[in-house]
Design a protein around this motif. Structure first.
Motif, short mmCIF file in Angstrom:
data_model
loop_
_atom_site.label_atom_id
_atom_site.label_comp_id
_atom_site.label_asym_id
_atom_site.label_seq_id
_atom_site.Cartn_x
_atom_site.Cartn_y
_atom_site.Cartn_z
N ALA A 197 0.83 -1.21 0.00
CA ALA A 197 0.00 0.00 0.00
C ALA A 197 0.87 1.26 0.00
O ALA A 197 0.56 2.24 -0.70
CB ALA A 197 -0.92 0.00 1.22
N VAL A 198 1.96 1.23 0.75
CA VAL A 198 2.88 2.38 0.79
C VAL A 198 3.45 2.64 -0.60
O VAL A 198 3.56 3.80 -1.05
CB VAL A 198 4.01 2.13 1.81
CG1 VAL A 198 5.10 3.19 1.67
CG2 VAL A 198 3.45 2.14 3.23
N ILE A 199 3.82 1.59 -1.30
CA ILE A 199 4.36 1.72 -2.66
C ILE A 199 3.35 2.42 -3.57
O ILE A 199 3.69 3.35 -4.32
CB ILE A 199 4.72 0.34 -3.24
CG1 ILE A 199 5.96 -0.22 -2.55
CG2 ILE A 199 4.96 0.43 -4.75
CD1 ILE A 199 6.27 -1.65 -2.95
N GLN A 200 2.10 1.99 -3.51
CA GLN A 200 1.08 2.55 -4.40
C GLN A 200 0.84 4.03 -4.10
O GLN A 200 0.66 4.85 -5.01
CB GLN A 200 -0.23 1.77 -4.25
CG GLN A 200 -0.13 0.30 -4.60
CD GLN A 200 0.47 0.06 -5.97
OE1 GLN A 200 0.06 0.66 -6.96
NE2 GLN A 200 1.46 -0.82 -6.04
N VAL A 201 0.84 4.39 -2.83
CA VAL A 201 0.64 5.80 -2.45
C VAL A 201 1.82 6.64 -2.94
O VAL A 201 1.63 7.75 -3.47
CB VAL A 201 0.47 5.94 -0.93
CG1 VAL A 201 0.46 7.40 -0.52
CG2 VAL A 201 -0.83 5.27 -0.49
N LEU A 202 3.03 6.13 -2.78
CA LEU A 202 4.22 6.87 -3.25
C LEU A 202 4.16 7.11 -4.75
O LEU A 202 4.43 8.22 -5.23
CB LEU A 202 5.49 6.09 -2.91
CG LEU A 202 6.04 6.23 -1.50
CD1 LEU A 202 7.20 5.28 -1.29
CD2 LEU A 202 6.47 7.66 -1.23
N ILE A 203 3.80 6.09 -5.50
CA ILE A 203 3.71 6.22 -6.96
C ILE A 203 2.63 7.23 -7.33
O ILE A 203 2.82 8.08 -8.20
CB ILE A 203 3.43 4.85 -7.60
CG1 ILE A 203 4.65 3.95 -7.45
CG2 ILE A 203 3.07 5.01 -9.08
CD1 ILE A 203 4.43 2.54 -7.94
N LEU A 204 1.50 7.12 -6.66
CA LEU A 204 0.37 8.00 -6.97
C LEU A 204 0.72 9.47 -6.73
O LEU A 204 0.33 10.36 -7.50
CB LEU A 204 -0.83 7.60 -6.10
CG LEU A 204 -2.18 8.21 -6.43
CD1 LEU A 204 -2.62 7.83 -7.84
CD2 LEU A 204 -3.22 7.75 -5.42
N ILE A 205 1.49 9.74 -5.69
CA ILE A 205 1.81 11.12 -5.32
C ILE A 205 2.94 11.69 -6.19
O ILE A 205 2.89 12.85 -6.60
CB ILE A 205 2.21 11.19 -3.83
CG1 ILE A 205 0.99 10.88 -2.95
CG2 ILE A 205 2.77 12.56 -3.48
CD1 ILE A 205 1.31 10.79 -1.48
N THR A 206 3.93 10.89 -6.48
CA THR A 206 5.16 11.45 -7.04
C THR A 206 5.45 11.13 -8.50
O THR A 206 6.35 11.73 -9.09
CB THR A 206 6.37 10.96 -6.22
OG1 THR A 206 6.44 9.54 -6.29
CG2 THR A 206 6.27 11.39 -4.78
N VAL A 207 4.71 10.18 -9.10
CA VAL A 207 5.08 9.77 -10.46
C VAL A 207 4.35 10.50 -11.57
O VAL A 207 4.98 11.08 -12.45
CB VAL A 207 4.94 8.24 -10.63
CG1 VAL A 207 5.16 7.84 -12.07
CG2 VAL A 207 5.92 7.53 -9.72
N PRO A 208 3.00 10.48 -11.63
CA PRO A 208 2.31 11.01 -12.81
C PRO A 208 2.64 12.46 -13.15
O PRO A 208 2.93 12.80 -14.29
CB PRO A 208 0.82 10.84 -12.45
CG PRO A 208 0.79 9.78 -11.42
CD PRO A 208 2.06 9.96 -10.64
N VAL A 209 2.58 13.34 -12.16
CA VAL A 209 2.76 14.77 -12.43
C VAL A 209 4.17 15.12 -12.89
O VAL A 209 4.34 15.78 -13.92
CB VAL A 209 2.37 15.61 -11.19
CG1 VAL A 209 2.68 17.08 -11.43
CG2 VAL A 209 0.88 15.44 -10.89
N PRO A 210 5.24 14.68 -12.20
CA PRO A 210 6.59 15.04 -12.67
C PRO A 210 6.90 14.53 -14.07
O PRO A 210 7.38 15.28 -14.92
CB PRO A 210 7.50 14.39 -11.62
CG PRO A 210 6.67 14.25 -10.41
CD PRO A 210 5.29 13.96 -10.91
#
Length: 376
Positions: A197-210
């Motif tokens: 779950a931590v992995i998914q939250v990290l990806i969701l917050i930091t990957v798409p926008v940058p």
């Protein structure tokens, strides 16, 4: 002197190296588990996922060092970015299964294939130089790039959607699994998939926008320094996935358990019978005890036992079994024969799978006891 593009290439190559290293470890672990077909297949599937995602990051390296090379590689880049999310989703679906057999909806694969086909057709129609002009916002692209410009914007938007939608779908599956596991496994703390779950939250917050900012050349977020933020969660993601697979920090619920449970005859029991069975048989000493095993010992089924525990004790199966372990641990500590034994040894003798698992249970029980004091 090293320029910024070379620094970008180095940053984007880090996830490639990490993914390939993890892929090799998964392949080695698959060989070691060759007698367990399900575990072997799971590791081979994850190894393939690592390979696919490394091809995606290779595209980002090309983006940094060679616009022309990236334009030629764009179709592969697009396909791997979308397929990577689909494969991670499939992996999460497997380890969060609650016993039912769920097939992957074909749309998950059809959509990436359609966009890849469109991109491949564009490669044949639009010259590489014109593709490069659109991708890198060069002013000399001209009106002849209109078709590819639409396609590029659309496919990049799909990339954003995939990297946003699939983490949400994964979190939904994890949430459903966590609700189920506390009424199924006595070691739910280790099988709760918090790490996933931590992995998914990290990806969701930091990957798409940058990364979308970099591909779209959006002002203020198109700087490569900001895009590097998107590489860090993936780097951590690969390591955490590999570590937890190697250490079996998950529990796949077998469909056979559910079938046997459904077919089992329901035998009613009362609180006295249940507690007598716990005292005599001490099933809680098994660190990997499952409710189906407890139900079999009492000649009933999982659904009945789960409802019985929740009704009679106002708690789930996992918490009840761990309370039994805590009480047994207290008795072990009071026994003179255990005076020379370490606390860790006593914790394991009480049925806890690890000392860390014991600490989680103890802290949770202390917290709930404190809450009850304030409620009075």
């Amino acid at each position: 002197m090293i320029n910024i593009d070379q620094i970008d290439a180095f940053a984007f190559s880090a996830p490639i190296i990490c993914a390939l290293a993890c892929m090799i470890m998964m392949l080695m672990d698959a060989v070691a588990r060759r007698r367990n077909v399900q575990e072997k297949r799971l590791r081979l599937f994850l190894a393939l996922t690592y390979l696919i995602t490394s091809l995606g990051w290779l595209g980002m390296v090309f983006y940094s060092v060679s616009p022309r090379l990236f334009a030629s590689y764009y179709t592969v880049f697009l396909f791997t970015l979308m397929l990577d999310q689909v494969m991670i989703y499939r992996f999460v679906s497997i380890i969060t299964s609650t016993g039912e057999r769920r097939k992957l909806n074909r749309l998950h694969l059809i959509i990436p294939l359609l966009f890849t086909l469109v991109s491949a057709i564009s490669d044949m129609i639009v010259p590489v130089e014109q593709q490069r002009a659109v991708i890198f916002s060069e002013v000399n692209g001209g009106e002849s790039n209109f078709w590819f410009r639409i396609m590029y914007v659309l496919t990049t938007a799909v990339f954003i959607v995939y990297n946003t939608l699939y983490p949400f779908l994964n979190l939904r599956n994890i949430r459903r699994y966590r609700k189920f596991i506390v009424n199924y496994s006595s070691d739910a703390y280790n099988a709760s998939l918090t790490w996933l779950a931590v992995i998914q939250v990290l990806i969701l917050i930091t990957v798409p926008v940058p990364l979308a900012g970099l591909l779209f050349h959006v002002p203020t977020i198109s700087f490569s320094y900001f895009a590097w933020v998107g590489t860090l969660p993936y780097f951590i993601n690969y390591l955490i996935l590999c570590y937890n697979l190697l250490n079996d920090n998950y529990l796949i619920i077998q469909p056979e358990d559910v079938k046997e449970d459904t077919a089992a005859k329901t035998t009613t029991i009362d609180r006295k019978q249940f507690e007598h069975y716990l005292r005599e048989k001490k099933p809680y000493l098994n660190p990997h005890l499952r409710i189906t095993e407890l139900a079999a010992g009492l000649h009933t089924n999982r659904s009945y036992i789960s409802g019985f525990i929740n009704k009679e004790y106002d708690m789930n199966f996992c918490r009840l079994i761990n309370r039994c372990r805590l009480h047994h641990l207290d008795r072990l500590r009071l026994s003179p024969s255990n005076a020379e034994k370490d606390n860790i040894d006593l914790v394991l003798m009480a049925g806890f799978s690890s000392y860390r698992s014991y600490l989680r249970v103890k802290n949770e029980e202390d917290r709930l006891s404190l809450l009850k004091v304030f409620e009075k």
